[in-house]
Design a protein around this motif. Structure first.
Motif, PDB file in Angstrom:
ATOM      1  N   LEU A  38      49.090  43.923  38.899  1.00 56.52           N
ATOM      2  CA  LEU A  38      49.224  42.521  39.322  1.00 56.52           C
ATOM      3  C   LEU A  38      48.035  42.071  40.150  1.00 56.52           C
ATOM      4  O   LEU A  38      47.559  40.942  40.017  1.00 56.52           O
ATOM      5  CB  LEU A  38      50.494  42.346  40.149  1.00 56.52           C
ATOM      6  CG  LEU A  38      51.723  41.891  39.386  1.00 56.52           C
ATOM      7  CD1 LEU A  38      52.861  41.639  40.362  1.00 56.52           C
ATOM      8  CD2 LEU A  38      51.414  40.608  38.620  1.00 56.52           C
ATOM      9  N   ARG A  39      47.577  42.958  41.000  1.00 57.38           N
ATOM     10  CA  ARG A  39      46.424  42.617  41.831  1.00 57.38           C
ATOM     11  C   ARG A  39      45.213  42.312  40.949  1.00 57.38           C
ATOM     12  O   ARG A  39      44.505  41.333  41.153  1.00 57.38           O
ATOM     13  CB  ARG A  39      46.107  43.765  42.802  1.00 57.38           C
ATOM     14  CG  ARG A  39      45.052  43.417  43.856  1.00 57.38           C
ATOM     15  CD  ARG A  39      44.678  44.623  44.695  1.00 57.38           C
ATOM     16  NE  ARG A  39      44.357  45.808  43.901  1.00 57.38           N
ATOM     17  CZ  ARG A  39      43.259  45.947  43.156  1.00 57.38           C
ATOM     18  NH1 ARG A  39      42.370  44.982  43.112  1.00 57.38           N
ATOM     19  NH2 ARG A  39      43.051  47.066  42.471  1.00 57.38           N
ATOM     20  N   VAL A  40      44.986  43.169  39.960  1.00 57.46           N
ATOM     21  CA  VAL A  40      43.848  42.941  39.076  1.00 57.46           C
ATOM     22  C   VAL A  40      44.024  41.631  38.314  1.00 57.46           C
ATOM     23  O   VAL A  40      43.078  40.864  38.148  1.00 57.46           O
ATOM     24  CB  VAL A  40      43.672  44.122  38.100  1.00 57.46           C
ATOM     25  CG1 VAL A  40      42.528  43.838  37.142  1.00 57.46           C
ATOM     26  CG2 VAL A  40      43.402  45.403  38.866  1.00 57.46           C
ATOM     27  N   TRP A  41      45.235  41.383  37.863  1.00 56.90           N
ATOM     28  CA  TRP A  41      45.503  40.115  37.161  1.00 56.90           C
ATOM     29  C   TRP A  41      45.133  38.929  38.048  1.00 56.90           C
ATOM     30  O   TRP A  41      44.426  38.029  37.632  1.00 56.90           O
ATOM     31  CB  TRP A  41      46.977  40.052  36.751  1.00 56.90           C
ATOM     32  CG  TRP A  41      47.472  38.664  36.472  1.00 56.90           C
ATOM     33  CD1 TRP A  41      48.251  37.898  37.283  1.00 56.90           C
ATOM     34  CD2 TRP A  41      47.202  37.861  35.304  1.00 56.90           C
ATOM     35  NE1 TRP A  41      48.501  36.685  36.702  1.00 56.90           N
ATOM     36  CE2 TRP A  41      47.869  36.628  35.495  1.00 56.90           C
ATOM     37  CE3 TRP A  41      46.469  38.071  34.138  1.00 56.90           C
ATOM     38  CZ2 TRP A  41      47.819  35.611  34.541  1.00 56.90           C
ATOM     39  CZ3 TRP A  41      46.423  37.042  33.193  1.00 56.90           C
ATOM     40  CH2 TRP A  41      47.088  35.839  33.399  1.00 56.90           C
ATOM     41  N   ARG A  42      45.612  38.975  39.280  1.00 62.35           N
ATOM     42  CA  ARG A  42      45.332  37.845  40.161  1.00 62.35           C
ATOM     43  C   ARG A  42      43.839  37.738  40.437  1.00 62.35           C
ATOM     44  O   ARG A  42      43.274  36.642  40.448  1.00 62.35           O
ATOM     45  CB  ARG A  42      46.121  37.986  41.470  1.00 62.35           C
ATOM     46  CG  ARG A  42      46.977  36.764  41.733  1.00 62.35           C
ATOM     47  CD  ARG A  42      47.845  36.921  42.965  1.00 62.35           C
ATOM     48  NE  ARG A  42      49.127  37.527  42.678  1.00 62.35           N
ATOM     49  CZ  ARG A  42      50.096  37.665  43.579  1.00 62.35           C
ATOM     50  NH1 ARG A  42      49.911  37.261  44.828  1.00 62.35           N
ATOM     51  NH2 ARG A  42      51.256  38.216  43.255  1.00 62.35           N
ATOM     52  N   ASP A  43      43.186  38.871  40.646  1.00 63.80           N
ATOM     53  CA  ASP A  43      41.737  38.864  40.821  1.00 63.80           C
ATOM     54  C   ASP A  43      41.054  38.208  39.633  1.00 63.80           C
ATOM     55  O   ASP A  43      40.136  37.410  39.790  1.00 63.80           O
ATOM     56  CB  ASP A  43      41.205  40.301  40.943  1.00 63.80           C
ATOM     57  CG  ASP A  43      41.347  40.827  42.350  1.00 63.80           C
ATOM     58  OD1 ASP A  43      41.862  40.092  43.214  1.00 63.80           O
ATOM     59  OD2 ASP A  43      40.952  41.984  42.587  1.00 63.80           O
ATOM     60  N   PHE A  44      41.502  38.586  38.475  1.00 65.69           N
ATOM     61  CA  PHE A  44      40.887  38.061  37.251  1.00 65.69           C
ATOM     62  C   PHE A  44      41.001  36.538  37.216  1.00 65.69           C
ATOM     63  O   PHE A  44      40.018  35.826  36.988  1.00 65.69           O
ATOM     64  CB  PHE A  44      41.577  38.682  36.040  1.00 65.69           C
ATOM     65  CG  PHE A  44      41.082  38.173  34.721  1.00 65.69           C
ATOM     66  CD1 PHE A  44      39.805  38.454  34.271  1.00 65.69           C
ATOM     67  CD2 PHE A  44      41.902  37.379  33.929  1.00 65.69           C
ATOM     68  CE1 PHE A  44      39.350  37.980  33.052  1.00 65.69           C
ATOM     69  CE2 PHE A  44      41.449  36.899  32.702  1.00 65.69           C
ATOM     70  CZ  PHE A  44      40.177  37.196  32.275  1.00 65.69           C
ATOM     71  N   ILE A  45      42.211  36.045  37.449  1.00 68.15           N
ATOM     72  CA  ILE A  45      42.439  34.606  37.396  1.00 68.15           C
ATOM     73  C   ILE A  45      41.658  33.882  38.488  1.00 68.15           C
ATOM     74  O   ILE A  45      40.948  32.907  38.235  1.00 68.15           O
ATOM     75  CB  ILE A  45      43.945  34.303  37.547  1.00 68.15           C
ATOM     76  CG1 ILE A  45      44.695  34.787  36.303  1.00 68.15           C
ATOM     77  CG2 ILE A  45      44.187  32.830  37.774  1.00 68.15           C
ATOM     78  CD1 ILE A  45      44.257  34.117  35.025  1.00 68.15           C
ATOM     79  N   GLU A  46      41.753  34.396  39.697  1.00 68.43           N
ATOM     80  CA  GLU A  46      41.143  33.681  40.824  1.00 68.43           C
ATOM     81  C   GLU A  46      39.629  33.744  40.781  1.00 68.43           C
ATOM     82  O   GLU A  46      38.947  32.768  41.084  1.00 68.43           O
ATOM     83  CB  GLU A  46      41.662  34.253  42.153  1.00 68.43           C
ATOM     84  CG  GLU A  46      43.093  33.822  42.420  1.00 68.43           C
ATOM     85  CD  GLU A  46      43.716  34.564  43.582  1.00 68.43           C
ATOM     86  OE1 GLU A  46      42.974  35.248  44.320  1.00 68.43           O
ATOM     87  OE2 GLU A  46      44.948  34.471  43.739  1.00 68.43           O
ATOM     88  N   THR A  47      39.103  34.904  40.411  1.00 69.35           N
ATOM     89  CA  THR A  47      37.649  35.011  40.344  1.00 69.35           C
ATOM     90  C   THR A  47      37.102  34.114  39.243  1.00 69.35           C
ATOM     91  O   THR A  47      36.092  33.434  39.438  1.00 69.35           O
ATOM     92  CB  THR A  47      37.236  36.466  40.095  1.00 69.35           C
ATOM     93  OG1 THR A  47      37.826  37.286  41.089  1.00 69.35           O
ATOM     94  CG2 THR A  47      35.734  36.606  40.135  1.00 69.35           C
ATOM     95  N   GLY A  48      37.766  34.121  38.123  1.00 66.03           N
ATOM     96  CA  GLY A  48      37.338  33.239  37.040  1.00 66.03           C
ATOM     97  C   GLY A  48      37.317  31.800  37.507  1.00 66.03           C
ATOM     98  O   GLY A  48      36.345  31.075  37.265  1.00 66.03           O
ATOM     99  N   GLU A  49      38.365  31.421  38.201  1.00 70.68           N
ATOM    100  CA  GLU A  49      38.426  30.049  38.683  1.00 70.68           C
ATOM    101  C   GLU A  49      37.293  29.771  39.675  1.00 70.68           C
ATOM    102  O   GLU A  49      36.627  28.746  39.587  1.00 70.68           O
ATOM    103  CB  GLU A  49      39.787  29.805  39.355  1.00 70.68           C
ATOM    104  CG  GLU A  49      39.972  28.371  39.787  1.00 70.68           C
ATOM    105  CD  GLU A  49      41.440  27.995  39.925  1.00 70.68           C
ATOM    106  OE1 GLU A  49      42.276  28.586  39.221  1.00 70.68           O
ATOM    107  OE2 GLU A  49      41.739  27.103  40.741  1.00 70.68           O
ATOM    108  N   ALA A  50      37.054  30.719  40.571  1.00 67.46           N
ATOM    109  CA  ALA A  50      36.009  30.510  41.576  1.00 67.46           C
ATOM    110  C   ALA A  50      34.640  30.385  40.919  1.00 67.46           C
ATOM    111  O   ALA A  50      33.843  29.521  41.278  1.00 67.46           O
ATOM    112  CB  ALA A  50      36.023  31.659  42.581  1.00 67.46           C
ATOM    113  N   VAL A  51      34.378  31.249  39.943  1.00 67.33           N
ATOM    114  CA  VAL A  51      33.077  31.220  39.280  1.00 67.33           C
ATOM    115  C   VAL A  51      32.898  29.904  38.525  1.00 67.33           C
ATOM    116  O   VAL A  51      31.861  29.243  38.633  1.00 67.33           O
ATOM    117  CB  VAL A  51      32.932  32.418  38.328  1.00 67.33           C
ATOM    118  CG1 VAL A  51      31.721  32.246  37.428  1.00 67.33           C
ATOM    119  CG2 VAL A  51      32.818  33.704  39.122  1.00 67.33           C
TER     120      VAL A  51
END
Lengths: 150, 150
Positions: free
Chosen positions: B11-24
């Motif tokens: 779940l942590r990786v999933w959230r990282d994936f979503i949030e980082t993508g959004e930030a970038v």
DNA sequence: CCAAGCTGGTTGACGTGTCAATTATGCTCG
DNA sequence: CGAGCATAATTGACACGTCAACCAGCTTGG
């Protein structure tokens, strides 16, 4: 010194990154939507569900989910209209507002959360090997850290 | 058989994936915006610039950039209003429309493309080791492929 | 040939996101 | 105290995306 531009391969990976991210988010949004929630709704409901008293100051909530204040304000307005949350004045700071999880919000969050977790597994976790999953975590951390530096 | 839910780490990786993508994406959008273009504008201008005659049928363009028809239609409307493109009727199919790169569009595309490439390097390429970059490509491919299967 | 259906494209309604301006309250220092 | 500034939150305007409805013009089978 001349600026180094990305190579063709680097560009391809960049585009993959952007487009895949978009595709994954879109698919997840569509699945959540079938149950009547947007991803933003889910994010807010999750944060409120975990908060003590199912309530949070607006600005805390904003930083917790990483949104701008005005974005949150608009979103809470829409959620309030649908009865998912309510707003209350803050006792300790007259400027403040608290967002409180409403029964309807708690109910739909309960209903949605298991299918949502299943979707995360289907769409994301199942697509990757354990190594790839770990690598993803590191890559995202690297990107965020790099972004944070100025 | 009971459904397997994602672990805390997954779940942590999933959230990282979503949030980082959004930030970038957000950071890139902000940089492009300073030059007066949205990422959508850039996508369309890039496709038209590479097209023979700097023109494309609407539906080709839509599939080329991976957008829904109505999204493209709305976007072309906004770009036309700003003079970045124009629309022409299609000679071979009276229903059809062609989007044509307008001089103002070509000019701003020229002006923006180098800084944009530099931004891709700064935000994305420079953040990752060559290994990570390669891994990213594979991971994105795996996600897309998995997504494509139903 | 023509009705039925398909395709290309647009439109309107609505949810979402950003930016800048606004309102109202808290705080701090002379 | 009270002027000036910071902070909490909302608002309005506008760009963007999706969905469903729509209007042509094509195409095809009876």
């Amino acid at each position: 010194m001349t600026t180094r531009f990305p190579t063709r391969d680097e560009l391809r990976v960049w585009r993959d990154f952007i487009e895949t991210g978009e595709a994954v988010r879109t698919e997840m949004a569509a699945r959540l939507q079938r149950q009547g929630l947007s991803t933003g709704d889910y994010t807010v409901l999750l944060a409120l569900s975990e908060a003590t008293g199912q309530r949070m100051r607006s600005s805390e909530l904003a930083t917790a989910v990483g949104w701008e204040r005005s974005r949150l304000s608009h979103h809470l307005g829409r959620m309030e209209k649908r009865g998912l949350i309510r707003r209350e004045e803050c006792l300790t700071d007259n400027r403040g507002a608290e967002a409180v999880l409403a029964p309807a919000g708690a109910e739909i969050f309960q209903a949605v959360t298991r299918p949502h977790l299943r979707d995360i597994r289907e769409i994301f976790v199942d697509a990757l090997t354990p190594d790839q999953l770990a690598a993803t975590g590191e890559i995202m951390a690297a990107l965020r850290e790099h972004l944070a530096q100025e």
